[in-house]
Enzyme design. Structure first.
Site, PDB file in Angstrom:
ATOM      1  N   ARG A  74      30.551  62.197 -12.637  1.00 31.19           N
ATOM      2  CA  ARG A  74      29.436  62.140 -11.691  1.00 31.19           C
ATOM      3  C   ARG A  74      28.910  63.541 -11.342  1.00 31.19           C
ATOM      4  O   ARG A  74      27.693  63.754 -11.337  1.00 31.19           O
ATOM      5  CB  ARG A  74      29.860  61.385 -10.429  1.00 31.19           C
ATOM      6  CG  ARG A  74      29.976  59.877 -10.639  1.00 31.19           C
ATOM      7  CD  ARG A  74      30.532  59.174  -9.432  1.00 31.19           C
ATOM      8  NE  ARG A  74      31.888  59.600  -9.154  1.00 31.19           N
ATOM      9  CZ  ARG A  74      32.555  59.312  -8.040  1.00 31.19           C
ATOM     10  NH1 ARG A  74      31.956  58.622  -7.074  1.00 31.19           N
ATOM     11  NH2 ARG A  74      33.788  59.730  -7.866  1.00 31.19           N
ATOM     12  N   ASN A  78      29.773  55.280  -8.984  1.00 33.97           N
ATOM     13  CA  ASN A  78      30.781  54.489  -9.713  1.00 33.97           C
ATOM     14  C   ASN A  78      30.717  53.045  -9.249  1.00 33.97           C
ATOM     15  O   ASN A  78      30.458  52.760  -8.085  1.00 33.97           O
ATOM     16  CB  ASN A  78      32.206  54.984  -9.381  1.00 33.97           C
ATOM     17  CG  ASN A  78      32.609  56.167 -10.226  1.00 33.97           C
ATOM     18  OD1 ASN A  78      32.000  56.464 -11.241  1.00 33.97           O
ATOM     19  ND2 ASN A  78      33.651  56.841  -9.794  1.00 33.97           N
TER      20      ASN A  78
END
Length: 741
Positions: A4, A22
């Site tokens: 990320r 996520n």
């Protein structure tokens, strides 16, 4: 693994707005900007991803821009649907973190729990997915302001690193004595002094407790053996650095890559004459199992100690590794003189992985820490979710879903309640992490295996029984992305045969769905049943009786057991508690006993392992074995024993005889494969089974098969031993539910 933060930075590079997060299926991204920048961004997601990231697929859809401003990381979502997101394995300390813990000016100087997005604990601390701090064993450690700033800084390598911590807010190290009383002072410094004094320490690692002792301290290593009840099996040795490892074992480039990579397994390699380790570390072995530090704590210990030290699983023989503090306190109190421990809980116990190197690539012996839970990608998808229960020894289980086979960490031998509990807990944890509810359960045919009994206790599932050696060959096929059919050579200790005998020296014509037993080593009785596994001299009696009958020569092995010899021979002849077996492993046992290498074993495969260690590598001769072409093809392995006895009587040394036995068995297997090729037209051979951990036999056999223009498949992702059985069971179960192409 920092995916990320990577997406965040990449979006900023291309001037895109939107968000990344996520969920249970992976990573989701919404990005808006010019079509050209969005296209470049999408292309770079896989091409430039972080080193630990595995991008399996990227699914895209176009939507209407909503006028987002800036790019952000949004909270994780559990969301609907299956858990497709993969949990990363634990990863060795990266170079950046190592520099920090050795830099007196750094905030994390000497800190044993330093990590970042590129390294540190993952699988062993994860309780659930999506992978966020609140669902790990780090949940109770609130980040201090400095760590929170790093966590929230897109330019920092700890940006969204879930286990981030420091001495002000993270886990703390402490040293306690055998009665769990805290020892004042520097835990690492005192632990090092204790090791130098010859004490035994229990050290809490990533996946459980290890037992440590100075490797060049004979008394300490001998005490460790006695207290652990591990009389003969070699210990692993942790070397402080690569230079130290090179002073212990001979390493080629492939072995060094394995040793220094992010997975940091134990690497089995030839021991050097100059290696300064006590004889009791690896008695009777030409090899040492060596590993390098893979956590900051190991680095701190190894750096201050400056010498190799034994690092072996924290357990009594045949028990699972202790991973909870109260469990370690109870089970290791009689072994360790002290405990170097900490307050970060370990959620999943995981042993160290073990590999050999064969022809430039890894040959796994035990696939565990550093590798698990990364899946073995299979070429053909699972039509239904599968749980494969594995074997009795060296157990692993496997969950199959889509193109993924999730082979578990090493569980061990399912011979006691503690190991069985670790097995059932492991299955429950994997099913929860992966969101899998098994529809099909695959199992071994042996009705007394605890793994088989577990399968029969499952409800609302389809049960699929898989023959042990078919599972071995199927495992090798899946390991290599091949569906078959092939000629499969499965050599191991024992496996349940559908004909009521114990198989173990098998020649199969096999694909993923089915097999034919096309050949085998000629069966002999196994006098005393399981007693013959523990006492290889019994197999010597069976083979010598098969060769000579009442005219057995005057041999040392007979004299050593003359008080019981005739009773065992009678047992074999009458079939009383003497099941017939074609086992290659039991053939090795017989030869080891005849040569005086090993009459009784202390761990599984010991006689065969020590026989390999005796080989003269320069001996090229081999004994001839007659073969009945059949069908089936039957290799008369007793002829190899006859050759051994002939050379023994002529005064030939043990090393040359051991080599000639290995060479003769390899030659016989090649000849048998040629007979089958001429019969069925197959030119691919798959090699599997625990006997193929023997690099001498493996090399001789592969060389001989390639000389005959066979294409040879060997293992490189899962072990050839029973640790790979669950993968084979899983793909067989899948193949039987739909056609494979």
């Amino acid at each position: 693994m920092g995916f990320r933060p990577f997406v965040y930075g990449l979006a900023g590079q291309y001037g895109l707005a939107g968000f990344v997060g996520n969920d249970s299926r992976g990573v989701f991204v919404e990005a808006e900007g010019s079509p050209q920048m969005v296209a470049r961004f999408a292309a770079d997601l896989a091409r430039k991803s972080p080193p630990l990231a595995v991008v399996e697929r990227i699914t895209t859809e176009h939507t209407v821009p909503v006028g987002e401003r800036g790019f952000r990381i949004v909270p994780s979502s559990r969301g609907p649907g299956d858990h497709d997101a993969l949990v990363a394995p634990d990863t060795a300390t990266c170079a950046d973190c190592l520099r920090e813990i050795t830099d007196p000016a750094a905030r994390r100087y000497g800190y044993a729990f330093t990590n970042c997005t590129a390294c540190g604990p993952r699988f062993t601390i994860v309780r659930d997915v999506p992978y966020d701090r609140c669902r790990t064993t780090m949940a109770d450690f609130a980040m201090c302001a400095d760590c929170a700033a790093e966590y929230g800084d897109p330019g920092d390598r700890r940006f969204h690193a879930q286990p981030v911590c420091c001495p002000a807010c993270g886990p703390a190290l402490r040293l306690v004595d055998a009665r769990w009383r805290e020892v004042p002072g520097d835990p690492v410094g005192t632990a090092v002094r204790w090791l130098r004094d010859g004490r035994i320490l229990a050290v809490k690692g990533l996946g459980g407790y290890h037992l440590a002792a100075l490797a060049d301290h004979p008394e300490a290593v001998s005490r460790l053996r006695a207290r652990k009840h591990r009389e003969a099996k070699p210990f692993a040795v942790m070397a402080p650095d690569l230079a130290s490892a090179r002073s212990l074992v001979r390493l080629d480039a492939a072995a060094e890559r394995a040793l220094t990579g992010v997975r940091r397994p134990i690497v089995l390699a030839p021991r050097l004459p100059i290696a300064r380790v006590a004889d009791a570390v690896a008695p009777g072995s030409r090899e040492l199992g060596v590993l390098l530090p893979y956590t900051p704590l190991h680095h701190l210990l190894a750096e201050e100690l400056g010498r190799p030290f034994v690092l072996t699983s924290g357990n009594l023989s045949d028990e699972p590794i202790a991973h909870r503090d109260e469990e370690a306190r109870e089970r290791l109190a009689g072994i360790a003189d002290g405990f170097l421990t900490h307050d970060r809980p370990i959620h999943v116990r995981v042993d160290d992985s073990v590999v050999r190197v064969f022809r430039g690539r890894e040959l796994p012996v035990r696939r565990s820490r550093g590798y698990v839970p990364s899946p073995v990608t299979v070429k053909w998808p699972f039509p239904r979710t599968v749980l494969a229960c594995g074997a009795e020894l060296k157990n692993t289980f496997c969950l199959g879903r889509e193109h993924h086979a999730f082979v578990s960490h090493h569980i061990g031998d399912l011979e006691n309640y503690t190991t069985l509990r670790a097995y059932t807990e492991g299955i429950e944890h994997f099913c929860r992490l992966l969101g899998v509810r098994p529809q099909t359960v695959a199992h071994d045919l042996h009705p007394e295996y605890l793994s088989t009994k577990y399968a029969f206790e499952r409800t609302d599932v389809e049960l699929v029984g898989v023959q042990h050696h078919h599972a071995h060959i199927a495992s090798c096929l899946a390991d290599n992305g091949v569906s078959g059919p092939v000629i499969g050579i499965a050599f191991d200790g024992l496996g349940y045969g559908p004909d009521g005998t114990l198989w173990g020296g098998e020649l199969l014509i096999a694909d993923l769905a089915d097999y034919e037993r096309a050949g085998y080593l000629a069966p002999v009785p196994m006098p005393g049943g399981t007693a013959a596994v523990r006492e290889p001299w019994r197999m010597a009696a069976a083979y010598l009786d098969a060769v000579y009958g009442d005219g057995v020569p005057d041999l040392d092995v007979v004299r050593r057991h003359q008080d019981r010899w005739q009773a065992v021979v009678t047992m074999a002849r009458t079939g009383t508690n003497s099941p017939a077996t074609s086992s290659a492993g039991r053939l090795f046992d017989a030869v080891a006993a005849i040569l005086g290498v090993r009459d009784e074993i202390r761990y599984e495969g010991q006689a065969a392992i020590e026989l390999e260690q005796r080989i003269d590598p320069n001996e090229s001769g081999g004994y001839a074995a007659s073969i009945t072409k059949g069908p089936p093809v039957v290799v008369n392995a007793a002829d190899l024993v006859r050759g051994v006895i002939g050379d023994l009587a002529s005064g030939v040394g043990t090393a040359r005889i051991a080599a000639r036995f290995h060479n003769g068995l390899a030659c016989a297997a090649v000849r048998a494969a040629c007979i089958l090729r001429d019969r069925v037209g197959l030119r691919t051979v798959a090699l599997s089974g625990g006997v193929f951990q023997n690099l001498t036999l493996l090399d001789r056999l592969v060389t001989g098969l390639e000389r005959e223009n066979f294409h040879v498949l060997t293992h490189h992702r899962v072990p050839p031993n029973d640790g790979g059985i669950s993968l084979g069971q899983a793909v067989v179960a899948a193949a039987r539910t739909r056609p494979w192409t």
